[in-house]
Design a protein around this motif. Structure first.
Motif, PDB file in Angstrom:
ATOM      1  N   ARG A 190      -0.084  19.049  11.595  1.00  0.00           N
ATOM      2  CA  ARG A 190       1.307  19.111  11.144  1.00  0.00           C
ATOM      3  C   ARG A 190       2.218  19.629  12.250  1.00  0.00           C
ATOM      4  N   ILE A 191       1.750  20.607  13.000  1.00  0.00           N
ATOM      5  CA  ILE A 191       2.536  21.110  14.128  1.00  0.00           C
ATOM      6  C   ILE A 191       2.748  19.999  15.143  1.00  0.00           C
ATOM      7  N   ALA A 192       1.714  19.238  15.425  1.00  0.00           N
ATOM      8  CA  ALA A 192       1.827  18.135  16.391  1.00  0.00           C
ATOM      9  C   ALA A 192       2.809  17.082  15.905  1.00  0.00           C
ATOM     10  N   ILE A 193       2.781  16.772  14.624  1.00  0.00           N
ATOM     11  CA  ILE A 193       3.712  15.779  14.059  1.00  0.00           C
ATOM     12  C   ILE A 193       5.144  16.271  14.180  1.00  0.00           C
ATOM     13  N   ASP A 194       5.376  17.543  13.827  1.00  0.00           N
ATOM     14  CA  ASP A 194       6.725  18.083  13.906  1.00  0.00           C
ATOM     15  C   ASP A 194       7.209  18.203  15.341  1.00  0.00           C
ATOM     16  N   ARG A 195       6.307  18.498  16.263  1.00  0.00           N
ATOM     17  CA  ARG A 195       6.673  18.577  17.678  1.00  0.00           C
ATOM     18  C   ARG A 195       7.144  17.200  18.163  1.00  0.00           C
ATOM     19  N   GLU A 196       6.441  16.144  17.719  1.00  0.00           N
ATOM     20  CA  GLU A 196       6.822  14.777  18.084  1.00  0.00           C
ATOM     21  C   GLU A 196       8.223  14.433  17.577  1.00  0.00           C
ATOM     22  N   ARG A 197       8.499  14.813  16.343  1.00  0.00           N
ATOM     23  CA  ARG A 197       9.812  14.512  15.736  1.00  0.00           C
ATOM     24  C   ARG A 197      10.937  15.212  16.486  1.00  0.00           C
ATOM     25  N   VAL A 198      10.685  16.451  16.889  1.00  0.00           N
ATOM     26  CA  VAL A 198      11.719  17.226  17.582  1.00  0.00           C
ATOM     27  C   VAL A 198      11.971  16.660  18.980  1.00  0.00           C
ATOM     28  N   SER A 199      10.939  16.184  19.648  1.00  0.00           N
ATOM     29  CA  SER A 199      11.092  15.724  21.025  1.00  0.00           C
ATOM     30  C   SER A 199      11.736  14.339  21.119  1.00  0.00           C
ATOM     31  N   ARG A 200      11.849  13.648  20.022  1.00  0.00           N
ATOM     32  CA  ARG A 200      12.460  12.307  20.062  1.00  0.00           C
ATOM     33  C   ARG A 200      13.944  12.368  20.131  1.00  0.00           C
ATOM     34  N   MET A 224       0.838  -1.175   0.000  1.00  0.00           N
ATOM     35  CA  MET A 224       0.000   0.000   0.000  1.00  0.00           C
ATOM     36  C   MET A 224       0.882   1.237   0.000  1.00  0.00           C
ATOM     37  N   ASP A 225       0.516   2.227  -0.799  1.00  0.00           N
ATOM     38  CA  ASP A 225       1.265   3.476  -0.861  1.00  0.00           C
ATOM     39  C   ASP A 225       0.907   4.363   0.314  1.00  0.00           C
ATOM     40  N   GLN A 226       1.908   5.074   0.802  1.00  0.00           N
ATOM     41  CA  GLN A 226       1.691   5.996   1.905  1.00  0.00           C
ATOM     42  C   GLN A 226       1.862   7.410   1.369  1.00  0.00           C
ATOM     43  N   ILE A 227       0.932   8.283   1.713  1.00  0.00           N
ATOM     44  CA  ILE A 227       1.027   9.680   1.306  1.00  0.00           C
ATOM     45  C   ILE A 227       1.759  10.432   2.402  1.00  0.00           C
ATOM     46  N   LEU A 228       2.887  11.014   2.049  1.00  0.00           N
ATOM     47  CA  LEU A 228       3.690  11.753   3.006  1.00  0.00           C
ATOM     48  C   LEU A 228       3.284  13.228   2.999  1.00  0.00           C
ATOM     49  N   PRO A 229       3.399  13.889   4.137  1.00  0.00           N
ATOM     50  CA  PRO A 229       3.082  15.321   4.159  1.00  0.00           C
ATOM     51  C   PRO A 229       4.103  16.093   3.326  1.00  0.00           C
ATOM     52  N   PRO A 230       3.683  17.220   2.766  1.00  0.00           N
ATOM     53  CA  PRO A 230       4.621  18.002   1.958  1.00  0.00           C
ATOM     54  C   PRO A 230       5.787  18.513   2.797  1.00  0.00           C
ATOM     55  N   LYS A 231       6.938  18.618   2.161  1.00  0.00           N
ATOM     56  CA  LYS A 231       8.097  19.193   2.850  1.00  0.00           C
ATOM     57  C   LYS A 231       7.886  20.687   3.005  1.00  0.00           C
ATOM     58  N   LEU A 232       8.247  21.186   4.169  1.00  0.00           N
ATOM     59  CA  LEU A 232       8.129  22.609   4.449  1.00  0.00           C
ATOM     60  C   LEU A 232       9.502  23.196   4.722  1.00  0.00           C
ATOM     61  N   THR A 233       9.688  24.437   4.302  1.00  0.00           N
ATOM     62  CA  THR A 233      10.931  25.129   4.614  1.00  0.00           C
ATOM     63  C   THR A 233      10.894  25.548   6.082  1.00  0.00           C
ATOM     64  N   ASP A 234      12.039  25.959   6.593  1.00  0.00           N
ATOM     65  CA  ASP A 234      12.088  26.449   7.975  1.00  0.00           C
ATOM     66  C   ASP A 234      11.166  27.651   8.155  1.00  0.00           C
ATOM     67  N   LEU A 235      11.112  28.517   7.148  1.00  0.00           N
ATOM     68  CA  LEU A 235      10.252  29.699   7.214  1.00  0.00           C
ATOM     69  C   LEU A 235       8.780  29.304   7.278  1.00  0.00           C
ATOM     70  N   GLU A 236       8.385  28.301   6.502  1.00  0.00           N
ATOM     71  CA  GLU A 236       7.004  27.836   6.515  1.00  0.00           C
ATOM     72  C   GLU A 236       6.639  27.187   7.852  1.00  0.00           C
ATOM     73  N   LEU A 237       7.552  26.399   8.398  1.00  0.00           N
ATOM     74  CA  LEU A 237       7.306  25.794   9.720  1.00  0.00           C
ATOM     75  C   LEU A 237       7.185  26.866  10.794  1.00  0.00           C
ATOM     76  N   GLU A 238       8.065  27.849  10.743  1.00  0.00           N
ATOM     77  CA  GLU A 238       8.014  28.940  11.713  1.00  0.00           C
ATOM     78  C   GLU A 238       6.691  29.700  11.586  1.00  0.00           C
ATOM     79  N   ALA A 239       6.231  29.893  10.365  1.00  0.00           N
ATOM     80  CA  ALA A 239       4.962  30.585  10.139  1.00  0.00           C
ATOM     81  C   ALA A 239       3.802  29.797  10.758  1.00  0.00           C
TER      82      ALA A 239
END
Length: 69
Positions: A59-69, A1-16
């Protein structure tokens, strides 16, 4: 099964995303970043204001999880 990944964001987009989540009324996001976040469904304009969608908050929650690991 194919998995759809979230789009890549730049640092500026994440900060926004973080800025809009914390202070939606006072943040100043460049137009091109606002446009990109709206195009990928992470934000929208409501009554003239720029707010996050449920996908944007997730997306914020996903990125927060990645950073805390």
């Amino acid at each position: 099964m194919d998995q759809i990944l979230p789009p890549k964001l730049t640092d500026l987009e994440l900060e926004a995303l973080w800025q809009v989540a914390v202070h939606p009324a006072t943040c100043h996001i460049p137009y091109h970043v606002q446009s990109r976040l709206k195009d990928i469904g992470y934000a929208k304009e409501v009554l003239g204001g720029f707010v996050l969608t449920d996908d944007g908050l997730e997306r914020i929650a996903i990125d927060r999880e990645r950073v805390s690991r």
